[in-house]
Design an enzyme around this catalytic site. Structure first.
Site, PDB file in Angstrom:
ATOM      1  CG  ASP A 145      -2.138  -8.937   9.774  1.00  0.00           C
ATOM      2  OD1 ASP A 145      -2.844  -7.916   9.836  1.00  0.00           O
ATOM      3  OD2 ASP A 145      -1.214  -9.083   8.965  1.00  0.00           O
ATOM      4  NE  ARG A 199       2.965  -3.704  12.773  1.00  0.00           N
ATOM      5  CZ  ARG A 199       2.750  -3.970  11.486  1.00  0.00           C
ATOM      6  NH1 ARG A 199       2.080  -3.094  10.741  1.00  0.00           N
ATOM      7  NH2 ARG A 199       3.200  -5.087  10.939  1.00  0.00           N
ATOM      8  CG  HIS A 220       6.749  -8.811   8.797  1.00  0.00           C
ATOM      9  ND1 HIS A 220       7.697  -8.023   8.182  1.00  0.00           N
ATOM     10  CD2 HIS A 220       5.603  -8.092   8.810  1.00  0.00           C
ATOM     11  CE1 HIS A 220       7.136  -6.876   7.842  1.00  0.00           C
ATOM     12  NE2 HIS A 220       5.877  -6.889   8.208  1.00  0.00           N
ATOM     13  CG  HIS A 223      -0.880  -5.211   2.087  1.00  0.00           C
ATOM     14  ND1 HIS A 223      -0.229  -5.087   3.280  1.00  0.00           N
ATOM     15  CD2 HIS A 223      -0.867  -3.949   1.536  1.00  0.00           C
ATOM     16  CE1 HIS A 223       0.169  -3.838   3.461  1.00  0.00           C
ATOM     17  NE2 HIS A 223      -0.219  -3.124   2.425  1.00  0.00           N
ATOM     18  CB  SER A 230      -0.958  -0.003   1.195  1.00  0.00           C
ATOM     19  OG  SER A 230      -0.284  -0.230   2.412  1.00  0.00           O
TER      20      SER A 230
END
Length: 472
Positions: free
Chosen positions: A401, A355, A346, A300, A270
């Site tokens: 995620d 995160r 990742h 993504h 993105s």
């Protein structure tokens, strides 16, 4: 140390000193554009001098595998807003997530940082004051009006159209409001490009919560009204109110969510898409819409949805309170079926995603007994060792995620197709801040060189002929 190394080191030290001076320079102005206007000439000069001295310096090499492998590891982009370290995680303008949680202003009575503060930091390198953040909240509230033709379009979309497709279409339709497109058509000087990109970025960020809320209400709440923007609420609070959620802890979660999903340096799909399309001088509406089409991809932005599906499947099969051995066997079953373990690994990180860690801390504080969270925590304890034993994962640790979907589910947002829209609203902060700096620094049209397989083979063959391997 060589003379060249000393020159580079001295330049780096001077540049760091200047950056620190900029980062910690105090200003009482609550007008973000004025603050940015004072910083841009300094940064333009710093970059210009650096390029004049070291423009030909070699920063890396490219292998055949890199060319075929998604360009991973190639250093070929400049992104000022954040840097992702494989062993440390993301830093926003040099600040880690825990540091941002500590330093950025918070809502009255709240504990999580306001995304407005992060946007100020991304643009200026400076931690804003509470007054500066409050002024930014009010400015976004004043810019939030949605043109009627966009509302009409959203209301006419069929219910089976994916919410990300609706978000992208709405951003494209908002291009009718672009100040940059109008200024460019009127022949504005390129030194002023950044000012109009700034205006478009501010307008778009201000409008996104309302657009996202209309999409949510149309799809999942029978088209009920989102209500009006409250000038006295912050960006996240208005968003959750328009979505129809009144739990203050959900609003706190959204402040955290919108902050930590905002930016992840420039190479992800993105961010790179927004930069690439913007390099053609497409306005921020078109550039961001393109970025959202990339975010909608399963590799993504859809990943948190896939994680939640897998966790719920494991819960159905294993029941409540599974043993560690049962969880381990289920993970192995997933891997042996040829699937990946959703939420783990990742492309860059080689440690637990910070995160993930801050979302885990939120859950430990606010929902420690939630059954899905307890399962997520159990998987976190078991999965890395299984993945290491499996031997195919370069990074066996969870990413962002692996946790976000469970938190949203806990507070009642169970429409998984919508989760990526939340990601998109957040990602606007990072990619649009970068786009403003792209134009401020006069970055050109992006045009890397591509090669065919035949061309690569000829290049390798010529190199081998010129420099035969030892013993050949």
């Amino acid at each position: 140390m060589s003379v060249m190394s000393k020159v580079v080191l001295n330049s780096s030290i001077k540049s760091q000193a200047l950056m620190n001076a900029v980062r910690y320079s105090s200003t009482s102005s609550t007008n973000l554009k004025d603050v940015l206007a004072n910083l841009i000439p300094q940064e333009q000069k710093r970059v210009s001098e650096f390029r004049k001295q070291h423009g030909s310096f070699n920063i890396g090499h490219v292998t055949v595998d890199m060319a075929y492998g998604g360009m991973r590891g190639i250093k070929g982009l400049v992104t000022e807003t954040s840097v992702l370290d494989p062993n440390e995680g993301i830093r926003f303008r040099g600040y880690s997530i825990p540091e941002c949680q500590k330093l950025l202003p918070k809502a009255e009575g709240g504990e999580e940082p306001l995304p407005e503060g992060l946007f100020w930091l991304l643009l200026t390198s400076h931690v804003p004051t509470a007054e500066q953040v409050n002024a930014l909240s009010k400015e976004w509230n004043n810019r939030a009006h949605i043109p009627q033709h966009v509302v009409t379009m959203l209301n006419n979309f069929p219910h089976h159209l994916h919410p990300m497709s609706q978000l992208s279409a709405a951003c494209n339709a908002l291009q009718s409001e672009s100040k940059f497109a109008k200024a460019y058509a009127d022949g504005v000087h390129k030194s002023k490009y950044w000012e109009y990109v700034y205006e478009d970025a501010m307008d778009l960020i201000a409008k996104l919560p309302t657009i996202a809320a209309i999409i949510y209400r149309n799809l999942y709440r029978d088209g009920t009204s989102v209500g009006a923007i409250d000038i006295n609420k912050d960006w996240s609070h208005n968003f959750t109110s328009m979505l129809g959620y009144t739990d203050p802890q959900f609003t706190e979660l959204m402040r955290l969510y919108l902050t930590i999903h905002s930016d992840h340096e420039g190479g992800n799909v993105s961010a790179h898409t927004c930069h690439l399309v913007g390099s053609a001088l497409s306005d921020p509406y078109l550039s961001f819409a393109a970025a959202m089409n990339g975010l909608a991809g399963p590799l993504h932005g859809l990943a948190n949805q896939e994680v939640l599906v897998w966790i719920q499947k494991s819960k159905r099969e294993l029941g409540d309170n599974p043993t560690d051995e049962q969880v381990k066997e289920f993970i192995w079953k997933t891997l042996k079926s040829g699937q990946v373990l959703p939420g783990y690994g990742h492309a860059v990180l080689r440690k637990t995603d910070p995160r993930y860690e801050c979302q885990r801390e939120f859950a430990l504080k606010q929902l420690p007994d939630d059954p899905l969270f307890k399962l997520v925590a159990q998987i976190y304890k078991i999965a890395p060792n299984v993945l290491l034993e499996h031997g195919k994962a370069k990074n066996p640790w969870p990413n962002v995620d692996a946790h976000s979907g469970v938190l949203l589910w806990h507070y009642g947002m169970k429409e998984m197709n919508y989760y990526t829209v939340l990601f998109g609203v957040s990602r606007a902060l990072g990619v649009l801040a970068s786009l403003i700096w792209d134009r401020a620094l006069g970055l050109p049209l992006e045009r890397p060189k591509s090669m065919s397989t035949d061309g690569l083979m000829k290049l390798v063959a010529a190199s081998i002929k010129q420099n035969p391997p030892h013993g050949a």
